[in-house]
Design a protein around this motif. Structure first.
Motif, PDB file in Angstrom:
ATOM      1  N   GLN A   1     -20.612 144.775   0.199  1.00 35.95           N
ATOM      2  CA  GLN A   1     -20.637 143.699   1.183  1.00 35.95           C
ATOM      3  C   GLN A   1     -21.930 142.892   1.102  1.00 35.95           C
ATOM      4  N   THR A   2     -23.047 143.594   0.982  1.00 30.25           N
ATOM      5  CA  THR A   2     -24.344 142.916   0.917  1.00 30.25           C
ATOM      6  C   THR A   2     -24.421 141.964  -0.260  1.00 30.25           C
ATOM      7  N   GLN A   3     -23.955 142.422  -1.432  1.00 29.34           N
ATOM      8  CA  GLN A   3     -24.002 141.585  -2.631  1.00 29.34           C
ATOM      9  C   GLN A   3     -23.130 140.344  -2.490  1.00 29.34           C
ATOM     10  N   ILE A   4     -21.934 140.513  -1.922  1.00 27.98           N
ATOM     11  CA  ILE A   4     -21.038 139.362  -1.737  1.00 27.98           C
ATOM     12  C   ILE A   4     -21.713 138.302  -0.875  1.00 27.98           C
ATOM     13  N   LEU A   5     -22.269 138.728   0.253  1.00 28.78           N
ATOM     14  CA  LEU A   5     -22.871 137.784   1.192  1.00 28.78           C
ATOM     15  C   LEU A   5     -24.149 137.169   0.632  1.00 28.78           C
ATOM     16  N   GLU A   6     -24.911 137.935  -0.135  1.00 25.39           N
ATOM     17  CA  GLU A   6     -26.142 137.387  -0.720  1.00 25.39           C
ATOM     18  C   GLU A   6     -25.823 136.342  -1.788  1.00 25.39           C
TER      19      GLU A   6
ATOM     20  N   GLY B   1     -25.313 133.247  -0.205  1.00 31.00           N
ATOM     21  CA  GLY B   1     -26.530 132.653   0.355  1.00 31.00           C
ATOM     22  C   GLY B   1     -26.852 133.113   1.761  1.00 31.00           C
ATOM     23  N   PHE B   2     -26.127 134.126   2.269  1.00 29.27           N
ATOM     24  CA  PHE B   2     -26.359 134.607   3.630  1.00 29.27           C
ATOM     25  C   PHE B   2     -27.278 135.826   3.632  1.00 29.27           C
ATOM     26  N   ASN B   3     -28.124 135.884   4.641  1.00 27.74           N
ATOM     27  CA  ASN B   3     -29.024 137.008   4.851  1.00 27.74           C
ATOM     28  C   ASN B   3     -28.570 137.734   6.107  1.00 27.74           C
ATOM     29  N   LEU B   4     -28.186 139.001   5.969  1.00 25.33           N
ATOM     30  CA  LEU B   4     -27.637 139.744   7.104  1.00 25.33           C
ATOM     31  C   LEU B   4     -28.659 139.970   8.204  1.00 25.33           C
ATOM     32  N   THR B   5     -29.931 139.879   7.866  1.00 22.94           N
ATOM     33  CA  THR B   5     -30.971 139.992   8.893  1.00 22.94           C
ATOM     34  C   THR B   5     -30.942 138.775   9.807  1.00 22.94           C
TER      35      THR B   5
ATOM     36  N   GLU C   1     -20.971 137.615  13.453  1.00 21.28           N
ATOM     37  CA  GLU C   1     -21.234 136.199  13.716  1.00 21.28           C
ATOM     38  C   GLU C   1     -20.801 135.344  12.530  1.00 21.28           C
ATOM     39  N   LEU C   2     -21.046 135.849  11.324  1.00 23.25           N
ATOM     40  CA  LEU C   2     -20.674 135.112  10.118  1.00 23.25           C
ATOM     41  C   LEU C   2     -19.156 134.988  10.009  1.00 23.25           C
ATOM     42  N   GLN C   3     -18.445 136.096  10.270  1.00 23.86           N
ATOM     43  CA  GLN C   3     -16.991 136.058  10.187  1.00 23.86           C
ATOM     44  C   GLN C   3     -16.404 135.075  11.202  1.00 23.86           C
ATOM     45  N   GLN C   4     -16.931 135.085  12.415  1.00 19.22           N
ATOM     46  CA  GLN C   4     -16.454 134.158  13.438  1.00 19.22           C
ATOM     47  C   GLN C   4     -16.748 132.714  13.038  1.00 19.22           C
ATOM     48  N   GLY C   5     -17.903 132.508  12.418  1.00 24.22           N
ATOM     49  CA  GLY C   5     -18.251 131.165  11.959  1.00 24.22           C
ATOM     50  C   GLY C   5     -17.261 130.655  10.927  1.00 24.22           C
TER      51      GLY C   5
END
Length: 418
Positions: A92-97, A100-104, A110-114
């Motif tokens: 999951q971390t690699q996909i989001l990175e 361009g998203f930072n989970l911190t 919040e990202l999924q809702q966005g």
């Protein structure tokens, strides 16, 4: 010729439903669901998604230096967000990175809702612009998806899940191709040509885009055969649409390019970028959200004698190796964590195919006769205003105004290559 775009990316995309009316044969059907409230992630997404778009463009352009490049950034971003929905740990971390998203900075919820809000907004029916997304998941029949996953993707993303016998490659390929052909009413035939043995998971996302130009071209003004320079030694003949009209445009001195905006009649625009001969790589290297914002401020409306080729462009990619090079390795590996999709071991992403097709013609999407009345004296106006002729390699972006999303991004090297 109508403007149609169908995109297929074989990883599933986001789609939240809303109270809306959809046309189904001769009846209207009402779909109901809940639109998430806007959140902080939603306001960051246009910039983050744009950065991802330009990053992916650079990769695809480098891998295909002498070919047309064309894809849907917002759809691929949404698809990857969907994939992250069913993943965990470093997968999951690699996909989001890569996105361009930072989970911190942006929590997963919040990202999924966005993204749900973004896709809901894009899919909301508009009178003269159609943008619809649909999804399907093809999983090996030995795997049992979680009931919660099936419910979530059905109600939130309108995604169908199919159990597929991948040991019969020919039958599996036919099953997927037939589904795609049916869903697109025959617009895409034979999407997959070389499916390999032992696939585990293939997910399908398709996008249908239709829009009409705010200022349609007159068919009678189109030059049936005009020169288009592919490179220094290659010239092809293409129909060249011609119009004298007011457009937002400018000639950039810093990047040696001409930028012209063509509006659709509702909520979308096309941005054509014509680098000076020999400066394409320079412009490509400078493409960024900062550059896009600068162009937006420089655009000014004025009369232009415009020549744009009437053409179709398509591109097909297996994005697997590209995404892995960008850092998304685990999703394709034996160690992939898709525990949100199934409790069974061994689920990994086998393919990430992407196909985009675009047709650009005089009217946009509506094949109708455009009246000739009211046309200005071309000789008089043309003598006073600039001529912009897209007769060599140019860049093309299609943006949705409401969400500030880059719907499609590409480079037209040869308009004769579909």
């Amino acid at each position: 010729m109508p403007v149609f775009l169908y995109l297929f990316f074989l990883v599933s995309g986001l789609q939240a439903t809303i109270h809306c009316v959809l046309h189904n044969s001769s009846e209207y059907k009402v779909k109901t669901c809940q639109l998430p409230q806007p959140n902080a992630a939603l306001y960051k997404m246009p910039f983050i998604n744009a950065d991802f778009a330009f990053s992916l463009y650079q990769r695809l352009s480098e891998e295909n230096p002498h070919w047309n490049v064309f894809f849907s950034p917002v759809s691929i971003s949404s698809v990857l967000a969907m994939l992250s929905f069913g993943s965990g740990s470093s997968t999951q971390t690699q996909i989001l990175e890569v996105m361009g998203f930072n989970l911190t900075d942006t929590p997963v919820t919040e990202l999924q809702q966005g993204f749900q809000h973004l896709i809901c907004s894009l899919n909301f029916p508009k009178s003269e612009l159609e943008l619809q997304m649909g999804n399907a998941v093809f999983m090996g029949q030995q795997l049992k998806p979680l009931a919660t996953f099936l419910d979530d993707v059905k109600t939130l993303y309108e995604t169908e899940v199919f159990s597929t016998d991948f040991s019969n490659v020919s039958a599996a390929q036919q099953e997927i191709n037939s589904y795609v052909e049916k869903q697109t009413k025959g617009k895409i035939v034979g999407l997959i040509q070389d499916l390999k043995l032992n696939a585990i998971m293939i997910l399908v996302n398709y996008i249908h885009f239709k829009a009409q130009w705010a200022n349609p071209f007159h068919v009678s003004k189109t030059e049936e055969s005009s020169n288009f320079s592919v490179d220094k030694s290659t010239t092809v003949q293409v129909p060249m649409m011609h119009q004298l009209e007011q457009y937002y445009h400018f000639v950039g001195v810093e990047l040696n390019c001409t930028v012209l905006q063509m509006d659709y009649s509702e909520n979308a625009l096309a941005l054509f970028v014509l680098p000076k001969e020999g400066h394409m790589e320079w412009v490509e290297a400078a493409m960024s959200t900062k550059t896009l914002k600068k162009w937006n401020h420089l655009l000014e409306k004025g009369w232009v004698e415009l020549f744009v080729p009437k053409f179709s462009i398509s591109a097909t990619y297996d994005l697997g190796s590209t995404l892995q090079k960008m850092g998304m390795r685990d999703a394709f590996a034996e160690s992939a964590d898709f525990s949100g999709i199934t409790e069974d071991n061994g689920l990994k992403l086998s393919y990430a195919f992407h196909k985009a097709v675009l047709h650009i013609g005089e009217e946009g999407t509506k094949e109708e006769t455009i009246p000739e009345a009211g046309f200005l004296d071309q000789a008089e106006v043309a003598s006073l205003h600039p001529v912009i002729r897209f007769d060599r390699t140019f860049l093309l972006m299609i943006l949705e105004k409401g969400t500030k999303s880059i719907l499609f991004l590409g480079k037209v090297v040869n308009p004769k290559k579909e």
